[in-house]
Scaffold this active site. Structure first.
Site, PDB file in Angstrom:
ATOM      1  CG  ASP A 197     -12.035 -53.302  -7.273  1.00 11.34           C
ATOM      2  OD1 ASP A 197     -13.167 -53.423  -6.791  1.00 11.34           O
ATOM      3  OD2 ASP A 197     -11.005 -53.635  -6.662  1.00 11.34           O
ATOM      4  CD  GLU A 216     -18.193 -60.550  -4.545  1.00 13.72           C
ATOM      5  OE1 GLU A 216     -18.330 -60.316  -3.332  1.00 13.72           O
ATOM      6  OE2 GLU A 216     -18.098 -59.650  -5.407  1.00 13.72           O
TER       7      GLU A 216
END
Length: 281
Positions: free
Chosen positions: A85, A176
């Protein structure tokens, strides 16, 4: 005159004290340590061999340990599927030369950051998005969610930036951060609004990315009908868990063609299963 009989001096017998044999604690501890060390060495034999071999190429010990762990995890998941990623933090990537890790573990997919918050577009998204399609990597786009910004505006930022095609992975919500100006319950409402709006637009159910602790504490129960991509970099975590569809297991990989350290991921299935998970139309 008769001499008195002389008395023989009496001697006391010394009592013999029997000493108990000392229990060999030190030897037993040493044996246990040696056994544990041998078991540790056998378990991590591939990683240790990789570490020793890589020492010749220079670099810091911390980096070498990280690469050894990566090798260990990859070796244990050869029946799974590997991918990267990336975002603008990896700079300009040479996608032409990216095909594997260590020239041994083939790469099949890549997650690409598209947007963040209500107005941010990743500076490398357009380039990365088209290049990965050209080089036949299965691609997926993700949005970095900012808890203190409007969820619908964030969803619209992603929608106007990303055009999914047949064969692409479902859209991904990356959460997050903890909220500063709202409760966890309100955060969850915002996340659900983002997910619903994106699903309605693309006609495919999104995935959710987060760290394992965040997932366990806030997301696992109320978002159980979504697939999860989980980050866990723990050195002693060696296996993908059953409820993780994807596992981001390191942020310190070095891959030919990427000039900064990059995240590595494992899909909990085979390459054929990964293709079945992509958008069908």
């Amino acid at each position: 005159m008769a001499k008195p009989a002389s008395k023989k001096p009496s001697f006391k017998r010394k009592s013999v004290v029997k000493r108990k044999a000392k229990f060999p604690f030190g030897k037993i501890i040493l044996i246990v340590v040696l056994i544990l060390f041998s078991m540790f060495g056998y378990h991590y034999r591939n990683a240790i061999y990789f570490y020793i071999k890589s020492k010749r190429s220079g670099g810091s010990t911390i980096d070498k340990v990280a690469q050894a762990r990566i090798h260990q995890v990859l070796t244990k998941h050869v029946d799974k599927t590997f991918g990267l990623d990336v975002s603008q933090y990896q700079g300009v990537i040479n996608w032409q030369v990216i095909d594997s890790i260590e020239h041994k573990f083939p790469l099949h997919f890549v997650f690409i950051r598209a947007t963040a918050g209500s107005n941010k577009v990743d500076t490398q998204f357009v380039r990365n998005w088209s290049a990965t399609k050209k080089h036949r990597l299965i691609r997926g786009a993700y949005h970095y969610y900012r808890p203190n910004e409007n969820s619908i505006e964030q969803a619209d930022n992603f929608i106007k930036t990303v055009r999914l095609q047949k064969g692409d992975l479902p859209p991904i919500l990356d959460i997050e951060q903890m909220p500063k100006n709202q409760s966890i319950s309100k955060l969850k409402i915002g996340l659900k609004r983002w997910l619903d709006r994106v699903e309605a637009h693309y006609k495919v159910k999104p995935m959710v990315y987060s760290g394992e602790r965040y997932y366990e504490d806030f997301l696992k129960e109320e978002f159980s009908d979504y697939s999860f991509w989980i980050a866990n970099y723990n050195f002693f975590e060696e296996n993908i868990k059953d409820d993780w569809l994807f596992w981001q297991f390191t942020e310190k990989a070095m891959v030919n063609g990427v000039y900064e350290k990059v995240d590595l991921n494992i899909f909990n299935g085979t390459p054929i299963m990964l293709k079945q998970f992509t958008k069908s139309n």
